[in-house]
Write a protein that holds these residues in place. Structure first.
Motif, PDB file in Angstrom:
ATOM      1  N   ALA A 397      11.854  23.728   6.564  1.00 18.42           N
ATOM      2  CA  ALA A 397      12.463  22.775   7.452  1.00 18.42           C
ATOM      3  C   ALA A 397      14.041  23.466   7.794  1.00 18.42           C
ATOM      4  O   ALA A 397      14.390  23.526   9.010  1.00 18.42           O
ATOM      5  CB  ALA A 397      12.746  21.592   6.985  1.00 18.42           C
ATOM      6  N   PHE A 398      14.720  23.626   6.912  1.00 18.61           N
ATOM      7  CA  PHE A 398      16.158  24.123   6.926  1.00 18.61           C
ATOM      8  C   PHE A 398      16.533  25.606   7.719  1.00 18.61           C
ATOM      9  O   PHE A 398      17.298  25.574   8.627  1.00 18.61           O
ATOM     10  CB  PHE A 398      16.965  24.375   5.570  1.00 18.61           C
ATOM     11  CG  PHE A 398      18.313  24.684   5.741  1.00 18.61           C
ATOM     12  CD1 PHE A 398      19.313  23.992   6.234  1.00 18.61           C
ATOM     13  CD2 PHE A 398      18.707  26.170   5.557  1.00 18.61           C
ATOM     14  CE1 PHE A 398      20.586  24.623   5.989  1.00 18.61           C
ATOM     15  CE2 PHE A 398      19.903  26.510   5.601  1.00 18.61           C
ATOM     16  CZ  PHE A 398      21.016  25.699   5.963  1.00 18.61           C
ATOM     17  N   ALA A 399      15.746  26.381   7.369  1.00 24.95           N
ATOM     18  CA  ALA A 399      15.605  27.810   8.068  1.00 24.95           C
ATOM     19  C   ALA A 399      14.692  27.663   9.480  1.00 24.95           C
ATOM     20  O   ALA A 399      14.350  28.749  10.035  1.00 24.95           O
ATOM     21  CB  ALA A 399      14.959  28.822   6.882  1.00 24.95           C
ATOM     22  N   THR A 400      14.074  26.424   9.701  1.00 21.70           N
ATOM     23  CA  THR A 400      13.546  26.441  10.860  1.00 21.70           C
ATOM     24  C   THR A 400      12.284  27.450  11.066  1.00 21.70           C
ATOM     25  O   THR A 400      12.178  27.877  12.198  1.00 21.70           O
ATOM     26  CB  THR A 400      14.494  26.202  12.400  1.00 21.70           C
ATOM     27  OG1 THR A 400      14.862  27.607  12.555  1.00 21.70           O
ATOM     28  CG2 THR A 400      15.693  25.263  12.218  1.00 21.70           C
ATOM     29  N   CYS A 401      11.528  27.644   9.930  1.00 22.15           N
ATOM     30  CA  CYS A 401      10.492  28.479   9.977  1.00 22.15           C
ATOM     31  C   CYS A 401       9.301  27.769  10.236  1.00 22.15           C
ATOM     32  O   CYS A 401       8.391  28.410  11.256  1.00 22.15           O
ATOM     33  CB  CYS A 401      10.409  29.265   8.611  1.00 22.15           C
ATOM     34  SG  CYS A 401       9.076  30.312   8.392  1.00 22.15           S
ATOM     35  N   GLY A 402       8.790  26.974   9.592  1.00 19.31           N
ATOM     36  CA  GLY A 402       7.679  26.011  10.191  1.00 19.31           C
ATOM     37  C   GLY A 402       6.528  26.251   9.048  1.00 19.31           C
ATOM     38  O   GLY A 402       5.543  25.513   9.298  1.00 19.31           O
ATOM     39  N   LEU A 403       6.529  27.308   8.234  1.00 18.04           N
ATOM     40  CA  LEU A 403       5.300  27.409   7.516  1.00 18.04           C
ATOM     41  C   LEU A 403       5.268  26.227   6.382  1.00 18.04           C
ATOM     42  O   LEU A 403       6.449  25.630   6.157  1.00 18.04           O
ATOM     43  CB  LEU A 403       5.591  28.743   6.316  1.00 18.04           C
ATOM     44  CG  LEU A 403       5.366  30.179   7.290  1.00 18.04           C
ATOM     45  CD1 LEU A 403       5.668  31.112   6.372  1.00 18.04           C
ATOM     46  CD2 LEU A 403       4.120  30.252   7.941  1.00 18.04           C
ATOM     47  N   SER A 404       4.146  25.796   5.814  1.00 17.33           N
ATOM     48  CA  SER A 404       4.192  24.533   5.047  1.00 17.33           C
ATOM     49  C   SER A 404       2.875  24.966   4.278  1.00 17.33           C
ATOM     50  O   SER A 404       1.846  25.549   4.505  1.00 17.33           O
ATOM     51  CB  SER A 404       3.819  23.480   5.866  1.00 17.33           C
ATOM     52  OG  SER A 404       3.437  22.309   5.088  1.00 17.33           O
ATOM     53  N   THR A 405       3.033  24.371   3.022  1.00 16.65           N
ATOM     54  CA  THR A 405       1.973  24.374   1.969  1.00 16.65           C
ATOM     55  C   THR A 405       0.884  23.169   2.303  1.00 16.65           C
ATOM     56  O   THR A 405      -0.086  23.302   1.283  1.00 16.65           O
ATOM     57  CB  THR A 405       2.364  24.260   0.596  1.00 16.65           C
ATOM     58  OG1 THR A 405       3.005  23.115   0.169  1.00 16.65           O
ATOM     59  CG2 THR A 405       3.220  25.171   0.329  1.00 16.65           C
ATOM     60  N   GLY A 406       1.046  22.393   3.264  1.00 17.85           N
ATOM     61  CA  GLY A 406      -0.090  21.649   3.731  1.00 17.85           C
ATOM     62  C   GLY A 406       0.568  20.047   3.292  1.00 17.85           C
ATOM     63  O   GLY A 406      -0.449  19.231   3.457  1.00 17.85           O
ATOM     64  N   ILE A 407       1.718  19.655   2.877  1.00 17.38           N
ATOM     65  CA  ILE A 407       2.084  18.485   2.404  1.00 17.38           C
ATOM     66  C   ILE A 407       2.691  17.751   3.528  1.00 17.38           C
ATOM     67  O   ILE A 407       3.057  16.573   3.152  1.00 17.38           O
ATOM     68  CB  ILE A 407       3.060  18.560   1.272  1.00 17.38           C
ATOM     69  CG1 ILE A 407       4.124  19.284   1.663  1.00 17.38           C
ATOM     70  CG2 ILE A 407       2.122  19.136   0.138  1.00 17.38           C
ATOM     71  CD1 ILE A 407       5.237  19.266   0.619  1.00 17.38           C
ATOM     72  N   THR A 408       3.065  18.158   4.663  1.00 11.16           N
ATOM     73  CA  THR A 408       3.904  17.682   5.652  1.00 11.16           C
ATOM     74  C   THR A 408       3.147  16.348   6.120  1.00 11.16           C
ATOM     75  O   THR A 408       3.843  15.240   6.373  1.00 11.16           O
ATOM     76  CB  THR A 408       4.177  18.397   6.886  1.00 11.16           C
ATOM     77  OG1 THR A 408       4.543  19.844   6.246  1.00 11.16           O
ATOM     78  CG2 THR A 408       5.350  18.166   7.507  1.00 11.16           C
ATOM     79  N   GLY A 409       1.738  16.384   6.311  1.00  7.01           N
ATOM     80  CA  GLY A 409       1.334  15.010   6.878  1.00  7.01           C
ATOM     81  C   GLY A 409       1.002  13.991   5.898  1.00  7.01           C
ATOM     82  O   GLY A 409       0.928  13.012   6.407  1.00  7.01           O
ATOM     83  N   SER A 410       1.194  14.250   4.496  1.00  7.43           N
ATOM     84  CA  SER A 410       1.146  13.368   3.627  1.00  7.43           C
ATOM     85  C   SER A 410       2.254  12.539   3.311  1.00  7.43           C
ATOM     86  O   SER A 410       2.277  11.788   2.090  1.00  7.43           O
ATOM     87  CB  SER A 410       0.290  13.744   2.587  1.00  7.43           C
ATOM     88  OG  SER A 410       1.010  14.883   1.755  1.00  7.43           O
ATOM     89  N   ILE A 411       3.470  12.903   3.722  1.00  4.91           N
ATOM     90  CA  ILE A 411       4.690  12.303   3.166  1.00  4.91           C
ATOM     91  C   ILE A 411       4.999  11.070   3.862  1.00  4.91           C
ATOM     92  O   ILE A 411       4.559  10.719   4.917  1.00  4.91           O
ATOM     93  CB  ILE A 411       5.825  13.418   2.961  1.00  4.91           C
ATOM     94  CG1 ILE A 411       5.871  13.512   4.584  1.00  4.91           C
ATOM     95  CG2 ILE A 411       5.575  14.415   2.348  1.00  4.91           C
ATOM     96  CD1 ILE A 411       7.468  14.664   4.805  1.00  4.91           C
ATOM     97  N   ASP A 412       5.669  10.195   3.224  1.00  2.26           N
ATOM     98  CA  ASP A 412       6.214   8.764   3.807  1.00  2.26           C
ATOM     99  C   ASP A 412       7.329   9.027   4.808  1.00  2.26           C
ATOM    100  O   ASP A 412       7.971  10.251   4.762  1.00  2.26           O
ATOM    101  CB  ASP A 412       6.383   7.715   2.843  1.00  2.26           C
ATOM    102  CG  ASP A 412       7.639   8.151   1.625  1.00  2.26           C
ATOM    103  OD1 ASP A 412       8.545   8.963   2.191  1.00  2.26           O
ATOM    104  OD2 ASP A 412       7.804   7.528   0.619  1.00  2.26           O
ATOM    105  N   ASP A 413       7.895   7.987   5.284  1.00  2.80           N
ATOM    106  CA  ASP A 413       8.904   8.110   6.430  1.00  2.80           C
ATOM    107  C   ASP A 413      10.260   8.275   5.873  1.00  2.80           C
ATOM    108  O   ASP A 413      10.847   9.329   6.429  1.00  2.80           O
ATOM    109  CB  ASP A 413       9.143   6.655   7.065  1.00  2.80           C
ATOM    110  CG  ASP A 413       7.801   6.534   8.018  1.00  2.80           C
ATOM    111  OD1 ASP A 413       7.082   7.544   8.306  1.00  2.80           O
ATOM    112  OD2 ASP A 413       7.893   5.263   8.457  1.00  2.80           O
ATOM    113  N   ASP A 414      10.418   7.986   4.532  1.00  2.00           N
ATOM    114  CA  ASP A 414      11.860   8.548   4.084  1.00  2.00           C
ATOM    115  C   ASP A 414      11.814  10.228   3.917  1.00  2.00           C
ATOM    116  O   ASP A 414      12.888  10.648   4.040  1.00  2.00           O
ATOM    117  CB  ASP A 414      11.903   7.815   2.716  1.00  2.00           C
ATOM    118  CG  ASP A 414      12.202   6.530   2.957  1.00  2.00           C
ATOM    119  OD1 ASP A 414      12.582   5.985   3.986  1.00  2.00           O
ATOM    120  OD2 ASP A 414      12.069   5.821   1.717  1.00  2.00           O
ATOM    121  N   ALA A 415      10.624  10.603   3.326  1.00  2.00           N
ATOM    122  CA  ALA A 415      10.648  12.103   2.941  1.00  2.00           C
ATOM    123  C   ALA A 415      10.827  12.722   4.601  1.00  2.00           C
ATOM    124  O   ALA A 415      11.519  13.777   4.867  1.00  2.00           O
ATOM    125  CB  ALA A 415       9.606  12.317   2.433  1.00  2.00           C
TER     126      ALA A 415
END
Length: 456
Positions: A397-415
């Motif tokens: 996120a900070f490096a604005t790259c966009g790669l993910s291990t697949g957890i982005t869709g499962s986090i809550d609103d605070d995260a």
């Protein structure tokens, strides 16, 4: 009519003053306004595939990711958004990419106007600029290069999608989306299956990979390469950018092959030719692009660590890539090399690098590392996700790259909000900090006596 012309002149005068005297303020405000506008558009029922309003947090997250050309998403891009929604995302990526390079050029012009005449003339000679305030040429270069590359990628991909029976409308739409997304290093895919089915398809991977690579170079490199064809006449910035990106690409490709060649969940089950193609495609995207030809969540932890470092480094200055930038890394390496050889000056390609550049590089690196560490700690506290995956997500996120291990869709609103802040800070923070440091130059008549503390 006269009042309209007067209002326009006043706005133009105000914009010039803010842009050239305070590019940081323009950067912060411009990106925040663009994010809110596109978040509102993505919240419309027409933007989703089912015709229901998207949750505002998801709309805000995707809008931030698009304007900051990151590529992270809390929803499945190919199934959640309607064609209109994907078009809004594509326009947001285009606006964000142009905004980044335009604001970078404004910051460079502001810096050049603050330095003295002698230094300005030296800088103009170094960059082979046609004038001391060459903003118009810079902006034309940004628009022409970006649009040309995006349309070229689309033209190459359209026949491929037609062979896959996507139909004309879908083939043109997907190709244009990939063209914009790749050049701007966004990493968004309009296809529900992403690029996984095309892991051995060079017709897909080569143009997208080249788009990511060209976008990561940065507008100063485009301008220099277009004006000067002889490598001996290239600027030091261009040479450092090209050499560092080449070294990092081959080094990351070698390490990725070492880590994943025998992993049956990623590259181990592919043929040798497909594995080599995937390795080089991924080596380009590991720093900034965000596209993935295999599931990153199934990769080994040493691959995640490698990509953490590469994402943190990022791409070229003044481009669509994020991170601390490859020239920052190059300056730090030159400083270490000069110290190891007992040299007083940092030197490269027959040029001397000033110590003030080193101070800016150290400040940006330390500030970025501090933000990533703080963001990771907060993210772990909010989600209870292990360090390896949390660090990967925050760095991406900070490096604005966009790669993910697949957890982005499962986090809550605070995260999600934590990642939104990281994307925003990562995109505008480095440019703002660099501009502020370069513009903040005070000469002191009295200097304290020098004393060297023990290091190491």
């Amino acid at each position: 009519m006269e009042s309209l012309r007067t209002a326009r002149d006043r706005f133009r005068a105000w914009f010039d003053r803010v842009a050239l005297e305070s590019p940081a303020r323009l950067t912060l405000g411009g990106f925040a306004l663009a994010i809110l506008i596109f978040a509102g558009l993505l919240s419309l029922p027409a933007a989703t595939a089912d015709g229901e309003r998207a949750p505002f947090m998801d709309a805000l997250f995707v809008a931030t990711s698009a304007v900051c050309v990151t590529g992270l998403s809390t929803v499945d891009m190919g199934t959640f958004w309607s064609p209109w929604g994907l078009a809004i995302v594509g326009v947001a990526v285009k606006v964000g990419g142009l905004g980044i390079m335009t604001l970078a050029s404004l910051a460079g012009l502001a810096i050049s106007r603050r330095i003295g005449l002698t230094q300005r003339l030296l800088a103009a000679d170094e960059s082979r600029a046609s004038g001391l305030g060459d903003l118009g040429s810079l902006l034309r270069t940004v628009v022409v290069v970006s649009t040309t590359v995006e349309l070229t990628i689309a033209a190459v991909l359209i026949p491929r999608f037609l062979t896959l029976d996507y139909g004309w409308h879908k083939s043109v739409g997907y190709s244009l989306f990939y063209g914009v997304s790749s050049f701007n290093n966004a990493g968004f895919s309009p296809d529900p299956v992403g690029l996984y089915p095309y892991s051995g398809d060079l017709w897909m991977l080569v143009p997208i990979g080249l788009g990511v690579l060209i976008g990561a170079l940065g507008y100063p490199v485009y301008l220099n390469l277009l004006r000067e064809r002889r490598p001996s006449k290239w600027t030091l910035h261009t040479k450092l950018t090209l050499v560092t990106i080449a070294v990092l690409s081959f080094l990351s490709a070698g390490l990725l092959a070492l880590f994943e060649w025998s992993n049956p969940l990623t590259l181990g089950s592919a043929s040798t030719a497909q594995t080599i193609g995937n390795v080089f495609f991924q080596s380009i995207n590991q720093r900034s692009g965000g596209f993935a030809s295999f599931d990153i969540g199934l990769a080994r932890e040493q691959t995640w660590l490698l990509e953490d470092v590469l994402m943190f480094i990022g791409g070229g200055s003044g481009g669509t890539a994020g991170g601390i930038r490859v020239t920052t890394l190059a300056v730090l390496v030159l400083a270490a090399w000069a110290e190891a050889r007992g040299r007083r000056d940092m030197e490269a390609f027959g040029k001397r690098v000033g110590t003030e550049v080193l101070r800016v590089a150290v400040a940006i690196t330390l500030a970025s590392a501090g933000v990533v560490l703080l963001g990771t700690a907060i993210f772990m506290w909010q989600t209870d996700i292990p360090l390896d995956r949390s660090l990967y997500e925050v760095v991406s996120a900070f490096a604005t790259c966009g790669l993910s291990t697949g957890i982005t869709g499962s986090i809550d609103d605070d995260a999600k909000m934590t990642l939104i802040v990281m994307m925003y800070v990562g995109r505008v923070g480095s440019l703002t900090l660099a501009s502020a440091l370069m513009l903040n130059r005070h000469r002191r008549v009295i200097r304290y006596p020098s004393e060297r503390p023990i290091i190491g």
